[in-house]
Structure formats: structure tokens, C-alpha cells
Design a protein around this motif. Structure first.
Motif, PDB file in Angstrom:
ATOM      1  N   ARG A  31      11.150 -14.995  -3.972  1.00  0.00           N
ATOM      2  CA  ARG A  31      11.737 -15.020  -2.813  1.00  0.00           C
ATOM      3  C   ARG A  31      12.341 -13.561  -2.597  1.00  0.00           C
ATOM      4  O   ARG A  31      13.076 -13.023  -3.487  1.00  0.00           O
ATOM      5  CB  ARG A  31      12.904 -15.977  -2.826  1.00  0.00           C
ATOM      6  N   GLY A  32      11.930 -12.932  -1.373  1.00  0.00           N
ATOM      7  CA  GLY A  32      12.506 -11.580  -1.014  1.00  0.00           C
ATOM      8  C   GLY A  32      11.426 -10.610  -1.297  1.00  0.00           C
ATOM      9  O   GLY A  32      11.533  -9.288  -0.916  1.00  0.00           O
ATOM     10  N   GLU A  33      10.345 -10.865  -1.994  1.00  0.00           N
ATOM     11  CA  GLU A  33       9.472 -10.012  -2.449  1.00  0.00           C
ATOM     12  C   GLU A  33       8.460  -9.647  -1.325  1.00  0.00           C
ATOM     13  O   GLU A  33       8.262 -10.347  -0.381  1.00  0.00           O
ATOM     14  CB  GLU A  33       8.689 -10.005  -3.653  1.00  0.00           C
ATOM     15  N   ARG A  34       8.065  -8.348  -1.179  1.00  0.00           N
ATOM     16  CA  ARG A  34       7.187  -8.028  -0.212  1.00  0.00           C
ATOM     17  C   ARG A  34       5.870  -7.016  -0.918  1.00  0.00           C
ATOM     18  O   ARG A  34       6.080  -5.852  -1.176  1.00  0.00           O
ATOM     19  CB  ARG A  34       7.781  -7.043   0.976  1.00  0.00           C
ATOM     20  N   ILE A  35       4.912  -7.774  -1.158  1.00  0.00           N
ATOM     21  CA  ILE A  35       4.090  -7.247  -2.052  1.00  0.00           C
ATOM     22  C   ILE A  35       2.715  -6.904  -1.240  1.00  0.00           C
ATOM     23  O   ILE A  35       2.024  -7.663  -0.637  1.00  0.00           O
ATOM     24  CB  ILE A  35       3.743  -8.343  -2.923  1.00  0.00           C
ATOM     25  N   ALA A  36       2.068  -5.852  -1.749  1.00  0.00           N
ATOM     26  CA  ALA A  36       0.540  -5.264  -1.207  1.00  0.00           C
ATOM     27  C   ALA A  36      -0.306  -5.837  -2.295  1.00  0.00           C
ATOM     28  O   ALA A  36      -0.048  -5.414  -3.668  1.00  0.00           O
ATOM     29  CB  ALA A  36       0.665  -3.773  -1.152  1.00  0.00           C
ATOM     30  N   LEU A  37      -1.381  -6.479  -1.916  1.00  0.00           N
ATOM     31  CA  LEU A  37      -2.167  -6.828  -3.103  1.00  0.00           C
ATOM     32  C   LEU A  37      -3.487  -5.984  -2.785  1.00  0.00           C
ATOM     33  O   LEU A  37      -4.187  -6.241  -1.721  1.00  0.00           O
ATOM     34  CB  LEU A  37      -2.690  -8.515  -2.807  1.00  0.00           C
ATOM     35  N   VAL A  38      -3.929  -5.225  -3.442  1.00  0.00           N
ATOM     36  CA  VAL A  38      -4.922  -4.428  -3.517  1.00  0.00           C
ATOM     37  C   VAL A  38      -6.087  -4.575  -4.577  1.00  0.00           C
ATOM     38  O   VAL A  38      -5.958  -5.184  -5.511  1.00  0.00           O
ATOM     39  CB  VAL A  38      -4.466  -2.844  -3.724  1.00  0.00           C
ATOM     40  N   GLY A  39      -7.093  -4.033  -4.537  1.00  0.00           N
ATOM     41  CA  GLY A  39      -8.471  -4.189  -5.187  1.00  0.00           C
ATOM     42  C   GLY A  39      -9.609  -3.782  -4.479  1.00  0.00           C
ATOM     43  O   GLY A  39      -9.481  -3.676  -3.215  1.00  0.00           O
ATOM     44  N   ARG A  40     -10.740  -3.684  -5.515  1.00  0.00           N
ATOM     45  CA  ARG A  40     -11.906  -3.177  -4.616  1.00  0.00           C
ATOM     46  C   ARG A  40     -12.335  -4.263  -3.745  1.00  0.00           C
ATOM     47  O   ARG A  40     -11.825  -5.563  -3.883  1.00  0.00           O
ATOM     48  CB  ARG A  40     -12.995  -2.742  -5.680  1.00  0.00           C
ATOM     49  N   ASN A  41     -13.374  -3.937  -2.783  1.00  0.00           N
ATOM     50  CA  ASN A  41     -13.977  -5.027  -1.992  1.00  0.00           C
ATOM     51  C   ASN A  41     -14.725  -6.047  -2.833  1.00  0.00           C
ATOM     52  O   ASN A  41     -15.354  -5.460  -3.730  1.00  0.00           O
ATOM     53  CB  ASN A  41     -15.044  -4.450  -1.035  1.00  0.00           C
ATOM     54  N   ASP A 160       8.114 -19.840   4.966  1.00  0.00           N
ATOM     55  CA  ASP A 160       9.069 -19.321   4.057  1.00  0.00           C
ATOM     56  C   ASP A 160       8.484 -17.968   3.444  1.00  0.00           C
ATOM     57  O   ASP A 160       8.933 -16.868   3.054  1.00  0.00           O
ATOM     58  CB  ASP A 160       9.411 -20.128   2.700  1.00  0.00           C
ATOM     59  N   VAL A 161       6.827 -18.257   3.345  1.00  0.00           N
ATOM     60  CA  VAL A 161       6.201 -17.062   2.888  1.00  0.00           C
ATOM     61  C   VAL A 161       4.949 -16.608   3.900  1.00  0.00           C
ATOM     62  O   VAL A 161       4.599 -17.743   4.613  1.00  0.00           O
ATOM     63  CB  VAL A 161       5.562 -17.413   1.431  1.00  0.00           C
ATOM     64  N   LEU A 162       4.791 -15.251   3.930  1.00  0.00           N
ATOM     65  CA  LEU A 162       3.597 -15.106   4.920  1.00  0.00           C
ATOM     66  C   LEU A 162       2.492 -14.400   3.804  1.00  0.00           C
ATOM     67  O   LEU A 162       2.807 -13.298   3.158  1.00  0.00           O
ATOM     68  CB  LEU A 162       3.945 -13.825   5.940  1.00  0.00           C
ATOM     69  N   LEU A 163       1.390 -14.880   4.004  1.00  0.00           N
ATOM     70  CA  LEU A 163       0.272 -14.472   3.261  1.00  0.00           C
ATOM     71  C   LEU A 163      -0.872 -13.858   4.308  1.00  0.00           C
ATOM     72  O   LEU A 163      -1.482 -14.599   5.032  1.00  0.00           O
ATOM     73  CB  LEU A 163      -0.401 -15.300   2.459  1.00  0.00           C
ATOM     74  N   LEU A 164      -0.715 -12.636   4.529  1.00  0.00           N
ATOM     75  CA  LEU A 164      -1.572 -11.810   5.635  1.00  0.00           C
ATOM     76  C   LEU A 164      -2.687 -11.189   4.943  1.00  0.00           C
ATOM     77  O   LEU A 164      -2.639 -10.152   4.326  1.00  0.00           O
ATOM     78  CB  LEU A 164      -0.670 -10.872   6.175  1.00  0.00           C
ATOM     79  N   ASP A 165      -3.886 -11.516   5.424  1.00  0.00           N
ATOM     80  CA  ASP A 165      -4.984 -11.026   4.967  1.00  0.00           C
ATOM     81  C   ASP A 165      -5.844  -9.951   6.137  1.00  0.00           C
ATOM     82  O   ASP A 165      -6.207 -10.437   7.096  1.00  0.00           O
ATOM     83  CB  ASP A 165      -6.087 -12.350   4.747  1.00  0.00           C
ATOM     84  N   PRO A 187      12.225 -11.763   7.915  1.00  0.00           N
ATOM     85  CA  PRO A 187      13.082 -12.042   6.648  1.00  0.00           C
ATOM     86  C   PRO A 187      12.277 -12.636   5.711  1.00  0.00           C
ATOM     87  O   PRO A 187      12.709 -12.624   4.597  1.00  0.00           O
ATOM     88  CB  PRO A 187      14.040 -13.054   7.076  1.00  0.00           C
ATOM     89  N   GLN A 188      11.173 -12.976   5.980  1.00  0.00           N
ATOM     90  CA  GLN A 188       9.992 -13.915   5.057  1.00  0.00           C
ATOM     91  C   GLN A 188       9.711 -13.003   3.849  1.00  0.00           C
ATOM     92  O   GLN A 188       9.323 -11.774   3.923  1.00  0.00           O
ATOM     93  CB  GLN A 188       8.836 -14.305   5.665  1.00  0.00           C
ATOM     94  N   THR A 189       9.431 -13.753   2.787  1.00  0.00           N
ATOM     95  CA  THR A 189       8.698 -13.044   1.414  1.00  0.00           C
ATOM     96  C   THR A 189       7.137 -12.730   2.247  1.00  0.00           C
ATOM     97  O   THR A 189       6.737 -13.577   3.131  1.00  0.00           O
ATOM     98  CB  THR A 189       8.666 -14.422   0.338  1.00  0.00           C
ATOM     99  N   LEU A 190       6.472 -11.857   1.418  1.00  0.00           N
ATOM    100  CA  LEU A 190       5.472 -11.545   2.231  1.00  0.00           C
ATOM    101  C   LEU A 190       4.617 -10.761   1.127  1.00  0.00           C
ATOM    102  O   LEU A 190       4.847 -10.149   0.156  1.00  0.00           O
ATOM    103  CB  LEU A 190       5.846 -10.161   3.123  1.00  0.00           C
TER     104      LEU A 190
END
Length: 218
Positions: A31-41, A160-165, A187-190
């Protein structure tokens, strides 16, 4: 330590022997984290999001969401209400004739009354600069407008969580700047998948890398 919202333990997923996405992978989202998910195509970033909300199922390992192990389809109904997934392609998300119907769909499914849903639609569209779009025909909107309506449909559920593609797909510079400001204030975890480095630097504070089937600190 903050609450763990998602925990993947020993998760293995492959489309076939040549396309292994996760190899006994482990990951926690707190909770509270804001994470970038990276990686090759083609690394499997989108697939990871789909696994988290039950649109795909692992061949082995466990997915825990909001304190419960999730296995069957019925287990993921709550997860999808609490973790809002913005699809990479807005056309996969928008299926109602009008903007208001698309944005109201989630709140109505969560038990909101028609009156409550209308208020949520107005408030959410206004926050994204889409005042007056309620009666617009969704498929006639520009790509950038459809992107914002798809995001409005996610935000309307108050997850509560946003998963944004790839949330900035099809957005012009001005609209992307407005979206960035909105996401920074939420405010959401992201978790965000994006190839836009400037955007990621503004909206996230931590980075993880999907590489060779493992989820590691970037």
C-alpha cells in the motif's frame, strides 16, 4: 511495513515452451507504493497485470491479493473491483454506446444507485477535463479522448490500486501533462507500464524490471 496488497510467490506462466513470461517469479506490491514496471517489448509486462487481476492464470505458484489467495474466477471478482486495470488498448475497455454509460458501468456493478452513478460520472469526467462528454458517442471520440474515458471508467470505481498499461498512449502533450498532474495527486497505490521516461519519473517513485521471467529491482 505497509500492508501487502499483492503477493506473487513462485509464479510460473508460459504461453508455450518458446514464450515463457514468468519463471518462479516473486513480487510484492505494498500500500502506498508507486511503481514503474519496465522491460523490453514482449517481456510480459501486460501479462503480469492480467495475472494480477485473474484475466490469465499461472501454471504454478500463488497469487495473493488483498490478503487472500486467489485461484478461481469467483476469487477475482473482488480483486477486479479493488484493482482498476487500464488496458493498453482503450477499445478493449469501452463497449457502451455513450461515455456516461461506459463510466457508470463499474459503479452500477458495485451496487451504486443510478443517482449515485450519475454523480460519480459527472465528478470523474470533470476531473479529467471531460465536462459535457456524458452523451458523446464513445467510438466517435479521438484516440486521446477515448484514452481519458477509459481512465475515467477505471477511476469511477474508486479502486485501491491502479494498474495502468501505457496510460499516455494517443495523448497530446497538453493532455499528457494534465493526466500526469491528476495521477500525481491521486492517493491510490499505483503500478504503471510506460515507455515515457519523463512521465514515469513524475508519477512513480520506484522501478522494477521484468527480465528473463524474473521481477527484479531496476
Amino acid at each position: 511495513m505497509s500492508e501487502v496488497l499483492f503477493r506473487l510467490a513462485g509464479v510460473h506462466f508460459a504461453y508455450d515452451k518458446q514464450r515463457v513470461v514468468l519463471r518462479e517469479a516473486n513480487f510484492e506490491l505494498r500500500r502506498g507504493e508507486r511503481i514503474a514496471l519496465v522491460g523490453r517489448n514482449g517481456a510480459g509486462k501486460t501479462t503480469l497485470f492480467h495475472l494480477m487481476v485473474g484475466l490469465q492464470r499461472p501454471q504454478s505458484g500463488t497469487i495473493e491479493a488483498f490478503g487472500k489467495i486467489r485461484n478461481a474466477e469467483k476469487d477475482f471478482v473482488e480483486v477486479r473491483a479493488r484493482a482498476g486495470l487500464l488496458f493498453q488498448d482503450s477499445d478493449d475497455q469501452l463497449f457502451c454506446p455513450t461515455v456516461a454509460e461506459d463510466v457508470a458501468f463499474g459503479p452500477l456493478n458495485l451496487g451504486k444507485t443510478a443517482l449515485e452513478a450519475r454523480a460519480i460520472v459527472r465528478r470523474t469526467l470533470s476531473s479529467l477535463g471531460l465536462e459535457g462528454f456524458e452523451t458523446r458517442i464513445t467510438h466517435k471520440l479521438s484516440g486521446g479522448q477515448r484514452r481519458l474515458v477509459a481512465l475515467a471508467a477505471v477511476l469511477a470505481m474508486e479502486p485501491d490500486v491502479l494498474l495502468l498499461d501505457e496510460p499516455t498512449n494517443a495523448l497530446d502533450a497538453e493532455t499528457e501533462a494534465r493526466l500526469t498532474d491528476i495521477l500525481v495527486a491521486l492517493p491510490q497505490t499505483l503500478m504503471v507500464i510506460s515507455h515515457d521516461e519523463d512521465f514515469l519519473a513524475r508519477v512513480t517513485g520506484k522501478r522494477i524490471h521484468l527480465r528473463d521471467g524474473q521481477i527484479v529491482a531496476a
